[in-house]
Design a protein around this motif. Structure first.
Motif, mmCIF file in Angstrom:
data_model
loop_
_atom_site.group_PDB
_atom_site.id
_atom_site.type_symbol
_atom_site.label_atom_id
_atom_site.label_comp_id
_atom_site.label_asym_id
_atom_site.label_seq_id
_atom_site.Cartn_x
_atom_site.Cartn_y
_atom_site.Cartn_z
ATOM 1 N N LYS A 60 0.826 -1.210 0.000
ATOM 2 C CA LYS A 60 0.000 0.000 0.000
ATOM 3 C C LYS A 60 0.861 1.263 0.000
ATOM 4 O O LYS A 60 0.529 2.241 -0.670
ATOM 5 C CB LYS A 60 -0.954 -0.010 1.192
ATOM 6 N N SER A 63 2.434 1.741 -3.457
ATOM 7 C CA SER A 63 1.473 2.062 -4.514
ATOM 8 C C SER A 63 0.559 3.224 -4.126
ATOM 9 O O SER A 63 -0.520 3.387 -4.702
ATOM 10 C CB SER A 63 0.640 0.821 -4.851
ATOM 11 N N LEU A 66 -1.098 5.288 -6.865
ATOM 12 C CA LEU A 66 -2.221 4.627 -7.537
ATOM 13 C C LEU A 66 -3.496 4.682 -6.694
ATOM 14 O O LEU A 66 -4.594 4.777 -7.239
ATOM 15 C CB LEU A 66 -1.866 3.176 -7.859
ATOM 16 N N PHE A 67 -3.343 4.624 -5.373
ATOM 17 C CA PHE A 67 -4.516 4.763 -4.498
ATOM 18 C C PHE A 67 -5.134 6.148 -4.668
ATOM 19 O O PHE A 67 -6.351 6.283 -4.757
ATOM 20 C CB PHE A 67 -4.141 4.540 -3.025
ATOM 21 N N THR A 70 -6.751 6.494 -8.265
ATOM 22 C CA THR A 70 -7.991 5.740 -8.476
ATOM 23 C C THR A 70 -9.019 5.969 -7.366
ATOM 24 O O THR A 70 -10.035 5.280 -7.324
ATOM 25 C CB THR A 70 -7.692 4.237 -8.563
ATOM 26 N N LEU A 73 -9.823 2.769 -5.327
ATOM 27 C CA LEU A 73 -10.265 1.534 -5.985
ATOM 28 C C LEU A 73 -9.124 0.544 -6.203
ATOM 29 O O LEU A 73 -9.361 -0.647 -6.372
ATOM 30 C CB LEU A 73 -10.947 1.845 -7.313
ATOM 31 N N PHE A 74 -7.890 1.031 -6.152
ATOM 32 C CA PHE A 74 -6.743 0.139 -6.296
ATOM 33 C C PHE A 74 -6.661 -0.842 -5.121
ATOM 34 O O PHE A 74 -5.973 -1.861 -5.204
ATOM 35 C CB PHE A 74 -5.452 0.956 -6.429
ATOM 36 N N THR A 75 -7.385 -0.550 -4.055
ATOM 37 C CA THR A 75 -7.452 -1.467 -2.911
ATOM 38 C C THR A 75 -7.946 -2.842 -3.348
ATOM 39 O O THR A 75 -7.485 -3.864 -2.830
ATOM 40 C CB THR A 75 -8.398 -0.899 -1.833
ATOM 41 N N VAL A 77 -7.389 -4.311 -6.184
ATOM 42 C CA VAL A 77 -6.266 -5.000 -6.829
ATOM 43 C C VAL A 77 -5.285 -5.497 -5.774
ATOM 44 O O VAL A 77 -4.798 -6.627 -5.851
ATOM 45 C CB VAL A 77 -5.573 -4.066 -7.846
ATOM 46 N N VAL A 78 -5.007 -4.678 -4.770
ATOM 47 C CA VAL A 78 -4.095 -5.089 -3.701
ATOM 48 C C VAL A 78 -4.667 -6.288 -2.947
ATOM 49 O O VAL A 78 -3.942 -7.244 -2.646
ATOM 50 C CB VAL A 78 -3.796 -3.908 -2.743
#
Length: 127
Positions: A60, A63, A66-67, A70, A73-75, A77-78
């Motif tokens: 986290k 990235s 990216l959090f 987005t 919403l990248f959560t 993907v993680v």
């Protein structure tokens, strides 16, 4: 100590629901014994908890852009990547938990997040 047990039980319940709902997530230990399957599920929940405790914060942090980009919403993907890592670790530990691919992991991660949240609300959280 109670908090650890509650979180492990919440993870086990969430994993059980994901196994039940997503065809790409399996717990095939070729055993008809409910006790053996339950023990395997709890061990996978412990591995999943350790992955979320140790690896997820690092991912986290790395990235973070990216959090922000987005709006969180990248959560998803993680969470999917953490579930795939749990599947790989389970294979290394000779546990019979397997996630077939990214899309199964994405759906499973979403289900696990929702069920874990609901179970943590229902179970007491005393330390």
């Amino acid at each position: 100590m109670t908090n650890f047990v509650v979180k492990t039980l919440a993870n086990a319940a969430a994993l059980a629901v994901a196994i039940w709902l997503v065809s790409g997530i399996t717990l095939d230990d070729h055993s008809s014994s409910l006790g053996h399957r339950t023990l395997t599920l709890v061990l996978v929940a412990l591995v999943f908890g350790l992955v979320n405790l140790i690896v997820k914060p690092v991912v986290k942090l790395l990235s973070l852009p990216l959090f922000v980009l987005t709006l969180g919403l990248f959560t998803l993907v993680v969470n999917a990547l953490m579930l795939l890592l749990t599947s790989w670790l389970a294979k290394q530990l000779d546990l019979s938990f397997h996630v077939d691919g990214f899309w199964s992991a994405l759906l499973g991660g979403l289900i696990i997040s929702v069920v874990s949240w609901a179970v943590n609300l229902a179970l007491p959280d005393k330390d």
